[in-house]
Design an enzyme around this catalytic site. Sequence first.
Site, PDB file in Angstrom:
ATOM      1  N   GLY A  43       1.182  -1.429  -0.227  1.00  0.00           N
ATOM      2  CA  GLY A  43       0.263   0.245   0.112  1.00  0.00           C
ATOM      3  C   GLY A  43       0.688   1.596   0.410  1.00  0.00           C
ATOM      4  N   GLY A  45       0.259   5.642   0.822  1.00  0.00           N
ATOM      5  CA  GLY A  45       0.128   6.573   1.239  1.00  0.00           C
ATOM      6  C   GLY A  45       0.773   8.119   0.944  1.00  0.00           C
ATOM      7  N   GLY A  48       4.201   7.247   3.355  1.00  0.00           N
ATOM      8  CA  GLY A  48       5.206   6.569   2.822  1.00  0.00           C
ATOM      9  C   GLY A  48       4.368   5.227   2.017  1.00  0.00           C
ATOM     10  N   ALA A  50       3.914   1.017   2.401  1.00  0.00           N
ATOM     11  CA  ALA A  50       3.894   0.349   2.899  1.00  0.00           C
ATOM     12  C   ALA A  50       4.640  -1.449   2.229  1.00  0.00           C
ATOM     13  CB  ALA A  50       2.750  -0.741   3.781  1.00  0.00           C
ATOM     14  N   LYS A  64       7.373  -0.702   7.024  1.00  0.00           N
ATOM     15  CA  LYS A  64       6.525   0.479   7.040  1.00  0.00           C
ATOM     16  C   LYS A  64       7.969   1.927   6.518  1.00  0.00           C
ATOM     17  CE  LYS A  64       3.056   2.708   9.393  1.00  0.00           C
ATOM     18  NZ  LYS A  64       2.561   3.213  10.538  1.00  0.00           N
ATOM     19  N   ASP A 160      -6.836   5.668  16.320  1.00  0.00           N
ATOM     20  CA  ASP A 160      -7.187   5.857  15.225  1.00  0.00           C
ATOM     21  C   ASP A 160      -8.006   4.444  15.015  1.00  0.00           C
ATOM     22  OD1 ASP A 160      -7.625   5.860  12.529  1.00  0.00           O
ATOM     23  OD2 ASP A 160      -5.988   6.411  12.036  1.00  0.00           O
TER      24      ASP A 160
END
Length: 241
Positions: A43, A45, A48, A50, A64, A160
């Site tokens: 993934g 974002g 950064g 993953a 990460k 979160d």
Amino acid sequence: MDQYHRLSDASADSSASDHSMNISAGVIKVLKKHGYTIKKELGRGGSGIAILVEDTEGDPFVVKQMNSRDGEELDTVKKEVEILKTLNFGYVVTYVDSFEDKEAGRIYIVMEFCEGGDLSKIMETQKKESFFEEKQILYWLVQICLALQYLHERRVLHRDIKPQNVFLTEDDYISLGDFGCSKALERDDEYACSVVGANLYVSPEVYEKKHNSKSDIWSLGWLLHDLCMLDVWVSIYFFSQ
């Protein structure tokens, strides 16, 4: 509710199929230096990437890679690392290692790989068949509650809680992850004052900038609703001091 929208099947499929190896040579070099071989990108974002990697013995881990050129962002990543280092519990993602590439402005956090994926992806798949059985939801809920109890006893707020941050191991056990918004309190009666997290899941007192462990429970309530109704949402993040 105009700030929220359901994750459509099309967007979910697009995200799941995007395993492009568009990873810079610098990242590959740093990971190789620390004994990790890249398998695929999981993934991406704004802050950064993953990445699924294997160590020299062939064991899988998640790295990460966080950009850290901005001073405030660097401080946030370092706080996440410090919190992760203190945690050791069966229902919390296990921290393995971390290292920094100061020249490139990147920090790497190595963590346990949860083969089962996150709950949001599992919910999307389940929607095509039927609702989860009640005993399955309760099985997961108890484990998430135990993870939160462990954190709160150590004065750590997750801040979160949402399906995308609850992962499953290969054996279908919960692993609560992504501590990028977390905060460690110094005493039991202290309150956090920043507004962070996915805004669908945050409690009202978060917007008043005075919240504690009870706010995680509010978010857990929304998560339970999602598991029962199979609603998967994407929402805007609020970050303010």
